[in-house]
Scaffold this motif. Structure first.
Motif, PDB file in Angstrom:
ATOM      1  N   LEU A   1      18.887  13.522 -24.887  1.00  0.00           N
ATOM      2  CA  LEU A   1      19.444  13.320 -23.549  1.00  0.00           C
ATOM      3  C   LEU A   1      20.849  13.910 -23.528  1.00  0.00           C
ATOM      4  O   LEU A   1      21.652  13.663 -24.425  1.00  0.00           O
ATOM      5  CB  LEU A   1      19.505  11.813 -23.249  1.00  0.00           C
ATOM      6  CG  LEU A   1      20.292  11.392 -22.005  1.00  0.00           C
ATOM      7  CD1 LEU A   1      19.611  11.892 -20.744  1.00  0.00           C
ATOM      8  CD2 LEU A   1      20.438   9.877 -21.947  1.00  0.00           C
TER       9      LEU A   1
ATOM     10  N   ARG B   1       9.253  10.597 -17.660  1.00  0.00           N
ATOM     11  CA  ARG B   1      10.388  10.518 -18.596  1.00  0.00           C
ATOM     12  C   ARG B   1      11.706  10.393 -17.840  1.00  0.00           C
ATOM     13  O   ARG B   1      12.569   9.604 -18.172  1.00  0.00           O
ATOM     14  CB  ARG B   1      10.436  11.779 -19.461  1.00  0.00           C
ATOM     15  CG  ARG B   1      10.144  11.506 -20.897  1.00  0.00           C
ATOM     16  CD  ARG B   1      10.246  12.729 -21.761  1.00  0.00           C
ATOM     17  NE  ARG B   1       8.958  13.121 -22.295  1.00  0.00           N
ATOM     18  CZ  ARG B   1       8.231  12.382 -23.123  1.00  0.00           C
ATOM     19  NH1 ARG B   1       8.659  11.224 -23.525  1.00  0.00           N
ATOM     20  NH2 ARG B   1       7.057  12.798 -23.548  1.00  0.00           N
ATOM     21  N   GLU B   2      11.827  11.227 -16.792  1.00  0.00           N
ATOM     22  CA  GLU B   2      13.084  11.224 -16.022  1.00  0.00           C
ATOM     23  C   GLU B   2      13.305   9.858 -15.363  1.00  0.00           C
ATOM     24  O   GLU B   2      14.410   9.314 -15.395  1.00  0.00           O
ATOM     25  CB  GLU B   2      13.078  12.340 -14.969  1.00  0.00           C
ATOM     26  CG  GLU B   2      14.366  12.360 -14.189  1.00  0.00           C
ATOM     27  CD  GLU B   2      14.722  13.731 -13.606  1.00  0.00           C
ATOM     28  OE1 GLU B   2      15.762  13.796 -12.958  1.00  0.00           O
ATOM     29  OE2 GLU B   2      13.968  14.707 -13.784  1.00  0.00           O
TER      30      GLU B   2
ATOM     31  N   PHE C   1      17.092  16.467 -20.277  1.00  0.00           N
ATOM     32  CA  PHE C   1      16.537  15.987 -21.545  1.00  0.00           C
ATOM     33  C   PHE C   1      15.568  17.023 -22.069  1.00  0.00           C
ATOM     34  O   PHE C   1      15.075  17.874 -21.338  1.00  0.00           O
ATOM     35  CB  PHE C   1      15.834  14.642 -21.350  1.00  0.00           C
ATOM     36  CG  PHE C   1      14.734  14.689 -20.329  1.00  0.00           C
ATOM     37  CD1 PHE C   1      13.446  15.068 -20.681  1.00  0.00           C
ATOM     38  CD2 PHE C   1      14.995  14.374 -18.996  1.00  0.00           C
ATOM     39  CE1 PHE C   1      12.438  15.138 -19.732  1.00  0.00           C
ATOM     40  CE2 PHE C   1      13.989  14.450 -18.043  1.00  0.00           C
ATOM     41  CZ  PHE C   1      12.716  14.823 -18.411  1.00  0.00           C
ATOM     42  N   GLU C   2      15.308  16.931 -23.358  1.00  0.00           N
ATOM     43  CA  GLU C   2      14.372  17.856 -24.001  1.00  0.00           C
ATOM     44  C   GLU C   2      13.652  17.088 -25.098  1.00  0.00           C
ATOM     45  O   GLU C   2      14.293  16.373 -25.877  1.00  0.00           O
ATOM     46  CB  GLU C   2      15.174  19.016 -24.598  1.00  0.00           C
ATOM     47  CG  GLU C   2      14.311  20.068 -25.251  1.00  0.00           C
ATOM     48  CD  GLU C   2      15.138  21.256 -25.740  1.00  0.00           C
ATOM     49  OE1 GLU C   2      14.700  22.382 -25.530  1.00  0.00           O
ATOM     50  OE2 GLU C   2      16.213  21.063 -26.340  1.00  0.00           O
ATOM     51  N   VAL C   3      12.327  17.218 -25.138  1.00  0.00           N
ATOM     52  CA  VAL C   3      11.555  16.575 -26.207  1.00  0.00           C
ATOM     53  C   VAL C   3      11.762  17.389 -27.484  1.00  0.00           C
ATOM     54  O   VAL C   3      11.583  18.606 -27.503  1.00  0.00           O
ATOM     55  CB  VAL C   3      10.054  16.504 -25.845  1.00  0.00           C
ATOM     56  CG1 VAL C   3       9.256  15.884 -26.985  1.00  0.00           C
ATOM     57  CG2 VAL C   3       9.863  15.695 -24.557  1.00  0.00           C
TER      58      VAL C   3
ATOM     59  N   ASN D   1      11.065  11.886 -30.302  1.00  0.00           N
ATOM     60  CA  ASN D   1      12.507  11.859 -30.053  1.00  0.00           C
ATOM     61  C   ASN D   1      12.829  12.749 -28.857  1.00  0.00           C
ATOM     62  O   ASN D   1      12.291  13.854 -28.742  1.00  0.00           O
ATOM     63  CB  ASN D   1      13.284  12.366 -31.275  1.00  0.00           C
ATOM     64  CG  ASN D   1      13.534  11.265 -32.288  1.00  0.00           C
ATOM     65  OD1 ASN D   1      13.431  10.077 -31.958  1.00  0.00           O
ATOM     66  ND2 ASN D   1      13.869  11.633 -33.512  1.00  0.00           N
ATOM     67  N   VAL D   2      13.688  12.247 -27.991  1.00  0.00           N
ATOM     68  CA  VAL D   2      14.091  13.005 -26.803  1.00  0.00           C
ATOM     69  C   VAL D   2      15.615  13.127 -26.815  1.00  0.00           C
ATOM     70  O   VAL D   2      16.321  12.132 -26.988  1.00  0.00           O
ATOM     71  CB  VAL D   2      13.617  12.281 -25.512  1.00  0.00           C
ATOM     72  CG1 VAL D   2      14.122  13.010 -24.271  1.00  0.00           C
ATOM     73  CG2 VAL D   2      12.091  12.181 -25.488  1.00  0.00           C
TER      74      VAL D   2
ATOM     75  N   GLU E   1      14.163   7.397 -28.478  1.00  0.00           N
ATOM     76  CA  GLU E   1      12.737   7.441 -28.815  1.00  0.00           C
ATOM     77  C   GLU E   1      11.926   7.028 -27.591  1.00  0.00           C
ATOM     78  O   GLU E   1      12.257   6.060 -26.915  1.00  0.00           O
ATOM     79  CB  GLU E   1      12.486   6.470 -29.979  1.00  0.00           C
ATOM     80  CG  GLU E   1      11.290   6.853 -30.811  1.00  0.00           C
ATOM     81  CD  GLU E   1      11.058   5.872 -31.962  1.00  0.00           C
ATOM     82  OE1 GLU E   1      10.069   5.129 -31.871  1.00  0.00           O
ATOM     83  OE2 GLU E   1      11.863   5.856 -32.919  1.00  0.00           O
TER      84      GLU E   1
ATOM     85  N   ILE F   1      20.082  10.781 -28.770  1.00  0.00           N
ATOM     86  CA  ILE F   1      18.657  10.967 -29.095  1.00  0.00           C
ATOM     87  C   ILE F   1      17.974   9.623 -28.909  1.00  0.00           C
ATOM     88  O   ILE F   1      18.393   8.616 -29.484  1.00  0.00           O
ATOM     89  CB  ILE F   1      18.483  11.509 -30.526  1.00  0.00           C
ATOM     90  CG1 ILE F   1      19.024  12.951 -30.582  1.00  0.00           C
ATOM     91  CG2 ILE F   1      17.011  11.470 -30.938  1.00  0.00           C
ATOM     92  CD1 ILE F   1      18.950  13.609 -31.927  1.00  0.00           C
TER      93      ILE F   1
ATOM     94  N   ASP G   1       7.048  14.811 -17.766  1.00  0.00           N
ATOM     95  CA  ASP G   1       8.493  14.999 -17.566  1.00  0.00           C
ATOM     96  C   ASP G   1       9.007  14.099 -16.436  1.00  0.00           C
ATOM     97  O   ASP G   1      10.097  13.539 -16.524  1.00  0.00           O
ATOM     98  CB  ASP G   1       8.810  16.467 -17.233  1.00  0.00           C
ATOM     99  CG  ASP G   1       8.941  17.304 -18.512  1.00  0.00           C
ATOM    100  OD1 ASP G   1       8.806  16.717 -19.609  1.00  0.00           O
ATOM    101  OD2 ASP G   1       9.186  18.523 -18.414  1.00  0.00           O
TER     102      ASP G   1
END
Length: 352
Positions: free
Chosen positions: A143, A103-104, A126-128, A140-141, A93, A91, A100
């Motif tokens: 991974l 983020r990637e 990944f997912e938020v 928090n994301v 931050e 996880i 997205d």
């Protein structure tokens, strides 16, 4: 690259490849209720899959073809799972206002901090998470990463059987999703639930807190032990022992000399798994234990665990509130239910 978590197209069957069987399950929704449309389980030849690694792809593909012929699902598009032990979860931050794509890029730039192998060998997603942080501009994301070969070996086996992998998930998340469809059948106040999944060679304790897995640990122990005990006591081959165990065609002393010592060993393993959990977390008890896996249905096991561990123990059944299509053998699926948790969680990906 097959994203570990891809948002799928509609209509998927869940396929779970374990050490001893391949399982296929297809669900639909009618009038706001889940229905089992098709399902089948096929045994695998010994040592086709060992400790979650596929060693004999042809044998697995052959079993998959048979399972498809038996179940006759409406689609050949499949959701599969990578074993939890082969996956890294972190996880991290991040800024809340990133797309997205951004983020990637960021995750790939920072990946060396989180992932201990070269990025070109990795499938990641990944997912938020919905967690509220003290700083509203941060999130928090989650991974999730695994070696690409762990996904590829499963995809290739499906292709050999004429199936198309649309989604690669993680076993523990599939388990979580299956749990969510029958969690309201548990007693009131069961917030912290241990799922004790006893497979052929591995026993996994997953602890759920408010529907999310907060702890997972695998131990090398399982139903294979019982088959080996039968084999050595009665001078049978491994296959004969497995068959005799299933069909209950064993001598009168089987219960006292073989089964009871094995069940005691299961209790010891369960107690040890719980002890590991308590010593590595702030918890010192749980509210409920769900028994999953192939040996969950051994008569008397749930009761014995309940007596010895002091927690309420019931057998996991994700189909408690589902309907069944006419071609489903209800007695058979109820008997298999405890070992269909992962397949069920994967089949539920149709409705993301």
């Amino acid at each position: 690259m097959l994203r570990l978590y891809r948002k799928p197209s509609k209509g998927l069957v869940g396929v779970d490849i374990s050490s001893t069987t391949v399982k296929l399950l297809e669900l639909s929704v009618k009038n706001g209720r889940y229905w089992v449309e098709s399902y089948a389980v096929m045994p695998l030849p010994e040592n086709s899959v060992v400790e979650k690694s596929i060693l004999n792809p042809e044998a697995v593909a052959d079993a998959l073809e048979r399972v498809v012929n038996l179940a006759n699902p409406h689609t050949t598009q499949v959701a599969i799972a990578v074993p939890t032990s082969m996956v890294i979860h972190k996880i991290i931050e991040m800024d809340a206002d990133m797309s997205d794509e951004e983020r990637e890029v960021q995750i790939r730039m920072d990946a060396e901090q989180y992932i201990p192998f070269p990025l070109d060998e990795v499938s990641l997603d990944f997912e938020v998470l919905p967690d509220r942080l003290a700083n509203p501009n941060r999130v928090n994301v989650l991974l999730v990463a695994t070696r690409t070969e762990n996904v590829d070996t499963r995809v290739e086996v499906l292709e050999l059987a004429g199936l198309v992998a649309k989604v690669a998930d993680v076993e523990s998340y599939a388990m979580e999703r299956a749990f969510s469809v029958f969690t309201d059948t548990l007693p009131m106040g069961a917030n912290t639930v241990g799922i004790l999944d006893i497979g052929h060679t591995m026993t996994t304790l997953s602890v759920m807190q408010k529907g999310k897995i907060i702890y997972t640990r695998e131990q090398v122990f399982g139903g294979r032990q019982l088959t080996q005990d039968v084999q050595s006591r009665y001078g049978l081959s491994f296959e004969e022992a497995g068959r005799a165990k299933k069909e209950r065609t064993l001598p009168d002393d089987y219960d006292t000399e073989v089964l009871e010592p094995f069940l005691d060993a299961v209790v010891q393993q369960a107690a040890r798994s719980l002890q590991f959990f308590f010593s590595s977390s702030q918890f010192n008890e749980i509210d409920h234990i769900l028994l999953a896996g192939g040996i969950a249905n051994i008569p008397g096991l749930a009761k014995l665990l309940q007596q010895k561990l002091g927690y309420r123990v019931t057998i996991a059944n994700p189909f408690l509130q589902m309907g069944f299509s006419p071609q489903i053998d209800i007695k058979k699926i109820e008997n298999d239910a405890s070992s269909l948790m992962v397949a069920c969680g994967l089949a539920l990906r149709s409705f993301d």
